[in-house]
Design an enzyme around this catalytic site. Structure first.
Site, PDB file in Angstrom:
ATOM      1  CG  MET A 160      -2.096   0.856   1.159  1.00 61.12           C
ATOM      2  SD  MET A 160      -3.206   0.449  -0.202  1.00 61.12           S
ATOM      3  CE  MET A 160      -4.705   1.196   0.455  1.00 61.12           C
ATOM      4  N   GLY A 161       1.763   1.316  -0.996  1.00 60.51           N
ATOM      5  CA  GLY A 161       2.540   2.540  -1.209  1.00 60.51           C
ATOM      6  C   GLY A 161       1.718   3.494  -2.056  1.00 60.51           C
ATOM      7  NE  ARG A 162       5.811   6.624  -3.960  1.00 64.60           N
ATOM      8  CZ  ARG A 162       7.083   6.805  -3.630  1.00 64.60           C
ATOM      9  NH1 ARG A 162       7.507   8.003  -3.333  1.00 64.60           N
ATOM     10  NH2 ARG A 162       7.943   5.809  -3.644  1.00 64.60           N
ATOM     11  CB  ILE A 163       1.282   2.275  -7.334  1.00 62.11           C
ATOM     12  CG1 ILE A 163       2.396   3.115  -7.987  1.00 62.11           C
ATOM     13  CG2 ILE A 163       0.419   1.624  -8.418  1.00 62.11           C
ATOM     14  CD1 ILE A 163       3.455   2.305  -8.728  1.00 62.11           C
ATOM     15  NE  ARG A 244      10.656  -4.495 -11.286  1.00 58.32           N
ATOM     16  CZ  ARG A 244      10.069  -3.365 -11.668  1.00 58.32           C
ATOM     17  NH1 ARG A 244       8.806  -3.351 -12.039  1.00 58.32           N
ATOM     18  NH2 ARG A 244      10.763  -2.236 -11.706  1.00 58.32           N
ATOM     19  CD  GLU A 273       9.045  -8.133 -17.168  1.00 60.39           C
ATOM     20  OE1 GLU A 273       9.725  -7.163 -17.556  1.00 60.39           O
ATOM     21  OE2 GLU A 273       8.214  -8.059 -16.261  1.00 60.39           O
ATOM     22  CG  HIS A 291       7.294  -4.241 -17.263  1.00 61.29           C
ATOM     23  ND1 HIS A 291       8.248  -4.863 -16.502  1.00 61.29           N
ATOM     24  CD2 HIS A 291       6.984  -3.107 -16.585  1.00 61.29           C
ATOM     25  CE1 HIS A 291       8.511  -4.134 -15.429  1.00 61.29           C
ATOM     26  NE2 HIS A 291       7.748  -3.055 -15.449  1.00 61.29           N
ATOM     27  CB  ALA A 293       1.817  -0.831 -15.253  1.00 59.57           C
TER      28      ALA A 293
HETATM   29  C1  8YV Z   1       9.238   1.170 -15.969  1.00 62.58           C
HETATM   30  C2  8YV Z   1       8.523  -0.001 -13.801  1.00 62.58           C
HETATM   31  O1  8YV Z   1       8.712   1.180 -17.240  1.00 62.58           O
HETATM   32  O2  8YV Z   1       8.908   2.011 -12.666  1.00 62.58           O
HETATM   33  C3  8YV Z   1       8.970   0.796 -12.635  1.00 62.58           C
HETATM   34  O3  8YV Z   1       9.381   0.176 -11.631  1.00 62.58           O
HETATM   35  O4  8YV Z   1       8.442  -1.173 -13.726  1.00 62.58           O
HETATM   36  C4  8YV Z   1       8.147   0.653 -15.077  1.00 62.58           C
HETATM   37  O5  8YV Z   1       7.367   1.774 -14.781  1.00 62.58           O
HETATM   38  C5  8YV Z   1      10.528   0.485 -15.947  1.00 62.58           C
HETATM   39  O6  8YV Z   1      11.093   0.443 -14.685  1.00 62.58           O
HETATM   40  C6  8YV Z   1      11.505   1.117 -16.931  1.00 62.58           C
HETATM   41  O7  8YV Z   1      12.816   0.953 -16.528  1.00 62.58           O
END
Ligand code: 8YV
Length: 334
Positions: A160-163, A244, A273, A291, A293
């Site tokens: 429950m951080g910022r995102i 992740r 990945e 990946h 988001a």
């Molecule tokens: C990025 C992400 O696209 O911010 C992160 O941790 O996984 C993605 O938003 C990625 O890290 C690009 O390096």
């Protein structure tokens, strides 16, 4: 301040980003910018860093003690991303290298996507589209492609951080009940603002109709969501991962999805990945995205701009000289 060309420090930009933003490094540094997207081999990274004073890197670039062993001048690494599990923070900090990341600028975009992926999994959107495009829609059928509701359902947020908080705020608009689990319980005022209740890890999985993973990946959180955790979930539930891939035991997830022990999953991240487990690729009840988001144009540009500012500041130039906005905190011992 711009510097004299002979004495200018050198920086390596590991991937093609946005040229008009990367140009902002040029008044201060000699810039060696990659022209092609690449998963650089460790030896290539080591070679690129050998003469560098700083580097701007992304999650494609794993960097630890070995990659910086021959890079005596390296003082700063600016990671374009909020997550930095591609970097061995303890090893880099032990060498006196400042590491920075790009939090905040991607919070809302990433929360939007997490919500969208959860909805796509629950309402079987990509599965339905494939079915239609395959010519299988021969007549309207009342009971085809029935999914699970979002509105009124219980959402479980792990991390429950910022995102995570951004996702919780979106859930209020859908009349969801929000549960969360986090390393530390949030202050009451934040819980109220997010209309979220703290529960333990087991309850989060047992009680939620939709679980979203938004926690950092580390040795401690590797395969946190394993067969035992999945077995706690309702068979009608969905699991969405925008953090992740290594957080989930993908083989156990594929078993649960194939065996009808979990209704659906939405995955934007994968353990190996860009390789995706062939069993996941073959399942129709999982929405798979590569990946993306944080991938709105505006946000990806903002991430690069912030990383550029951080690198300039960390190397002692520009208006924030010596004070980059986003230094990664000191690594904690395991
Ligand atoms: C990025 C992400 O696209 O911010 C992160 O941790 O996984 C993605 O938003 C990625 O890290 C690009 O390096």
């Amino acid at each position: 301040m711009s510097t004299n060309i002979e004495s200018r420090p050198r920086v390596w930009v590991s991937q093609p980003l946005f040229d008009d933003i990367i140009t902002r490094l040029e008044p201060y540094f000699e810039v060696d910018a990659a022209r092609e997207v690449a998963d650089h081999a460790p030896s290539r990274i080591a070679e690129a860093l050998r003469e560098a004073d700083g580097a701007l890197v992304t999650l494609n670039d794993p960097i630890g003690a070995a990659e910086v062993a021959q890079a005596p001048r390296l003082r700063a690494i600016a990671n374009v991303g909020v997550g930095y599990n591609n970097l061995d923070i303890a090893a880099l900090q032990a060498r006196g290298i400042v590491v920075t990341n790009t939090p905040d600028v991607l919070t809302e975009t990433t929360a939007d996507f997490g919500f969208a992926l959860m909805m796509a999994a629950a309402r079987r959107i990509t599965e339905a589209e494939r079915w239609l495009r395959d010519g299988q829609w021969q007549g309207w059928a009342f009971k085809s492609l029935l999914g699970a509701d979002i509105h009124g359902a219980t959402l479980g947020i792990l991390g429950m951080g910022r995102i995570g908080q951004g996702i919780a705020k979106r859930a209020a608009g859908f009349g969801m009940r929000v549960l969360y689990h986090n390393r530390h319980r949030l202050p009451e005022a934040v819980e109220r603002e997010c209309r979220a209740s703290y529960v333990d890890y087991e309850k989060l999985f047992a009680q939620s109709d939709h679980v979203v993973l938004v926690l950092p990946y580390s040795a401690q959180s590797h395969h946190l969501v394993d067969a035992a955790t999945l077995a706690r979930m309702k068979p009608t539930a969905t699991l969405t991962n925008i953090a992740r891939g290594g957080l989930i035991d993908e083989a156990a997830l594929a078993d649960a999805l194939a065996g009808g022990r979990l209704a659906a999953a939405g995955l934007d991240v994968f353990e190996g990945e860009p390789r995706v487990d062939p069993r996941l690729l073959a399942l129709s009840n999982v929405v798979l995205t590569p990946h993306i988001a944080s991938g709105s144009l505006a946000t990806r540009r903002a991430m690069v701009a912030l990383a550029v500012d951080n690198l300039i500041a960390a190397l002692g130039f520009g208006p924030e000289a010596g004070k980059p906005r986003n230094p990664v905190p000191a690594a904690k011992p395991l």
